[in-house]
Write a protein that holds these residues in place. Structure first.
Motif: not given
Ligand SMILES: Nc1ncnc2c1ncn2[C@@H]1O[C@H](COP(=O)(O)OP(=O)(O)O)[C@@H](O)[C@H]1O
Ligand SMILES: [Mg+2]
Length: 258
Positions: A213-221, A245-258
């Protein structure tokens, strides 16, 4: 109708606890922006600072700036009630007024705000229910209680109630988390169609939903337990989900944490 939101250097507190820190971002009009991130990172808190609902909690306060186009929403002459009208909110659990009819649920905000003739109210109720993709399902039972609708219909009723007062921005905090998959898709379709008229911000735990649904995504941690939540990055949704751009974002969206 739709307006841009500009946030700079925003912190939000619950008493002494700083829940989010130093958030700066621009939310574009006629765009769906998704907020994602692990539980407790302050997505809901941040969302509520955007329409001055954070401060209704005793001891809660905000530092920093939120601007809706030229207007400083925390300026000294600004009435928070009118901010909440301009920037509407839809919650996790559909919360129609249980004893009110479908019609009265949609008309409730209008009746508080001004004088409308019966035929004006009829027109706005109809156009709001159409805007929320609910009209065809309820037009023959407008005077029955809103609580008689299914969960997905109730959530669309809440969206109709929110758009009836002609807001410029719609904030949605996990609007599908209490819904079945079919109703979820109906709400997602609705969000996509509403973005031609509104600025939309949606908090979601569902990565597929953010991607759809989204055009823009903001990742918070969170940096750690008890630390304030921060904005890690914000970008086009396609980029966040393919090449963040950030490793933490990649880890989150690939399900490595959260
Ligand atoms: N009403 C409240 N009173 C005190 N602390 C709160 C309240 N709501 C949220 N918090 C705290 O603020 C932080 C962020 O919470 P929240 O905004 O709900 O995160 P998210 O929506 O990302 O899960 C958490 O540490 C949470 O415990
Ligand atoms: Mg939340």
């Amino acid at each position: 109708m739709a307006k841009q939101i500009e946030v700079s250097g925003l912190d939000a507190y619950y008493g002494a606890h700083k829940a989010i820190e130093d958030i700066t971002m621009t939310i574009e009009p006629r765009t769906v922006t998704a907020f994602i991130g692990p539980s407790g990172c302050g997505k809901s808190t941040f969302l509520r600072t955007l329409n001055r609902m954070h401060e209704v909690i005793p001891g809660a306060r905000v530092e920093g700036k939120v601007r809706l186009e030229e207007q400083d929403l925390y300026g000294p002459d600004v009435d928070p009630v009118s901010v909440r009208r301009t920037i509407g909110m839809v919650f996790q659990r559909p919360n129609p007024f249980p004893t009110m009819s479908i019609y009265d649920n949609v008309a409730a905000g209008l009746r508080l705000n001004g004088r409308f003739s019966r035929s004006e109210l009829d027109g706005i109720v109809e156009s709001s229910l159409k805007g929320a993709n609910l009209w065809n399902e309820v037009k023959d039972r407008l005077h029955k209680p809103g609580s008689g609708l299914s969960g997905g219909q109730q959530q669309r009723l809440c969206i109709a109630r929110a758009i009836a007062v002609r807001p410029q921005v719609l904030l949605m905090d996990e609007p599908c988390s209490a819904l079945d998959p079919i109703s979820t898709l109906a709400i997602e379709d609705l969000i996509s169609s509403l973005k031609t008229d509104y600025t939309i911000v949606i908090v979601t735990h569902n990565m597929q939903q953010a991607a759809r649904v989204s055009d823009k995504t903001a990742f918070f941690n969170l940096a750690g337990q008890g630390q304030p939540g921060k904005l890690i990055e914000m970008d086009d949704t396609s980029r966040i989900f393919t090449n963040p751009g950030m490793k933490a974002t990649e880890d989150y969206i690939t399900g490595r944490f959260g």
